[in-house]
Design a protein around this motif. Structure first.
Motif, short mmCIF file in Angstrom:
data_model
loop_
_atom_site.label_atom_id
_atom_site.label_comp_id
_atom_site.label_asym_id
_atom_site.label_seq_id
_atom_site.Cartn_x
_atom_site.Cartn_y
_atom_site.Cartn_z
N ILE A 117 -29.05 9.37 -9.07
CA ILE A 117 -28.09 9.01 -9.88
C ILE A 117 -27.71 8.02 -10.00
O ILE A 117 -27.04 8.40 -11.52
CB ILE A 117 -27.44 9.31 -8.82
N LEU A 118 -28.32 6.94 -9.79
CA LEU A 118 -27.67 5.40 -10.96
C LEU A 118 -28.35 5.97 -12.39
O LEU A 118 -27.94 5.39 -13.68
CB LEU A 118 -28.38 4.54 -9.76
N GLU A 119 -29.84 6.94 -12.14
CA GLU A 119 -29.87 6.47 -13.83
C GLU A 119 -29.05 6.98 -14.57
O GLU A 119 -28.75 6.99 -16.05
CB GLU A 119 -31.10 7.08 -14.10
N LYS A 120 -28.00 8.12 -14.04
CA LYS A 120 -28.13 9.22 -14.79
C LYS A 120 -26.55 8.23 -15.29
O LYS A 120 -25.88 9.29 -16.34
CB LYS A 120 -27.67 10.80 -13.90
N ILE A 121 -25.96 7.84 -14.16
CA ILE A 121 -24.43 7.15 -14.00
C ILE A 121 -25.48 5.99 -15.79
O ILE A 121 -24.05 5.89 -16.99
CB ILE A 121 -23.91 6.38 -13.27
N LEU A 158 -17.87 10.39 -17.43
CA LEU A 158 -18.97 10.88 -17.39
C LEU A 158 -17.71 11.41 -15.90
O LEU A 158 -17.17 10.42 -14.70
CB LEU A 158 -20.19 10.32 -17.06
N ILE A 159 -18.50 12.45 -15.37
CA ILE A 159 -17.83 12.90 -14.33
C ILE A 159 -18.56 13.14 -12.56
O ILE A 159 -19.88 13.45 -13.17
CB ILE A 159 -16.67 14.08 -13.80
N ALA A 160 -18.58 12.36 -11.67
CA ALA A 160 -18.85 12.96 -10.21
C ALA A 160 -18.53 14.30 -9.76
O ALA A 160 -16.66 14.22 -8.94
CB ALA A 160 -18.83 11.88 -9.36
N PRO A 161 -18.52 15.79 -9.25
CA PRO A 161 -17.72 17.15 -9.00
C PRO A 161 -18.14 16.74 -7.25
O PRO A 161 -18.96 16.32 -7.08
CB PRO A 161 -18.81 18.06 -9.74
N TRP A 162 -17.29 17.15 -7.08
CA TRP A 162 -17.12 16.81 -5.49
C TRP A 162 -17.80 17.89 -5.09
O TRP A 162 -18.42 17.39 -4.49
CB TRP A 162 -15.33 17.64 -4.98
#
Length: 318
Positions: free
Chosen positions: A110-114, A68-72
């Protein structure tokens, strides 16, 4: 930037430096199973979610493919892969899941996606994580945060590498990355001795004014690492990472040998047409260097992939 590059020009100036984690509404976040993002296993059999901005670059430099990546930036504003041009070759054909918006807080969504990425570890070094978000992330998987004593969004790149390398049991590789990355700066300085000590400023235009990055920000630190000096009179108050300069004060920028201007969604083109800016001595004397938007994005997240890429872009302008 860099530095997240967010949805408004105001947020673009703040880049990645002052955003705080928002309050959460989450009552237990279960580990994902069948819904987990499909990807190659990272760090051997470990699945590693990278939710700090730019943290994925360091993982990739260490030979680890995040699940999983968090784009900027916002969805649609950045490459669908979630990484910048500096990391595309390291990512290869892998397609990790992406989660947008971590720069503005860790919401329930967001936490659910993580959680859905089913991570064994979470890396959230370049992120603002409050106590509630810390607990929620650790409920999903053991989470690595910024080093003690460092400020949100202002973690020295060396510390970021060390923290992440330690978390994935690659300490030796991390030390090597630090040496290689520092050599990029050292080589530039050695090859451009004429620039040592030259006065410089790095700015980004937005909303009809200019934001100047100080030595408290990654972009200011970046040009200092290249051998330039930011004049003290431009630094503003101690602890500030940037300061606004209104058009009536644009002349403050005349006292530099190099003025680096970062673009953001076409703002540089608008500035070029600004009559107040165009009449400045620094412009008429050819001391301005225009840099593309991705250079600012890279500089807002200094790490072992963005630094060499951005240094090369700077070398092309000198």
């Amino acid at each position: 930037m860099i530095s997240s590059v967010s949805l408004s020009r105001r947020a673009a100036i703040k880049a990645v430096a002052v955003l705080t984690a928002s309050s959460l509404i989450l009552t237990g976040c279960a580990r994902g199973g069948d819904d987990a993002a499909s990807n190659n296993d990272a760090a051997g059999s470990e699945r590693i979610a990278s939710v700090g901005l730019g943290d994925a670059d360091t993982l990739l430099a260490l030979g680890i493919q995040p699940v999983l990546i968090a784009p900027w930036g916002a969805e649609g504003d950045v490459d669908a892969s979630g990484v910048g041009p500096w990391a595309k070759d390291k990512l290869g054909d892998n397609k990790p899941a992406t989660v947008y918006g971590t720069g503005t807080g860790f919401t329930a969504e967001i936490l659910e996606k993580i959680s859905a990425s089913d991570p064994d570890k979470i890396i959230a070094v370049n992120a603002a994580v409050d106590a509630q978000a810390k607990k929620a992330l650790n409920d999903i998987a053991p989470t690595t945060l910024k080093p003690e004593g460092t400020k949100d969004w202002q973690i020295p790149w060396q510390d970021q590498i060390t923290q992440i390398a330690d978390a994935v049991d690659k300490d030796d590789e991390g030390k090597q990355l630090i040496n290689e990355t520092q050599k990029t700066f050292d080589d530039f300085v050695a090859q451009h001795k004429e620039l040592k000590g030259k006065k410089a400023a790095i700015v980004m235009p937005y909303d009809g004014k200019i934001g100047l990055y100080t030595s408290g920000d990654g972009r200011g630190q970046f040009i200092e690492n290249l051998g330039f000096t930011i004049p003290k009179e431009l630094e503003g108050n101690k602890g500030e990472f940037y300061r606004d300069i209104a058009p009536e004060n644009y002349s403050d920028l005349n006292n530099v040998d190099y003025l680096f201007v970062l673009d953001y969604q076409g703002a540089a083109e608008t500035l070029k047409k600004d009559p107040t800016f165009s009449k400045l001595d620094v412009v008429r004397e050819g001391k301005v260097r225009w840099l593309e938007e991705n250079v600012g994005n890279a500089m807002s997240m200094p790490n072992p992939l963005t630094i060499p890429w951005a240094v090369e872009k700077f070398a092309e302008t000198i």
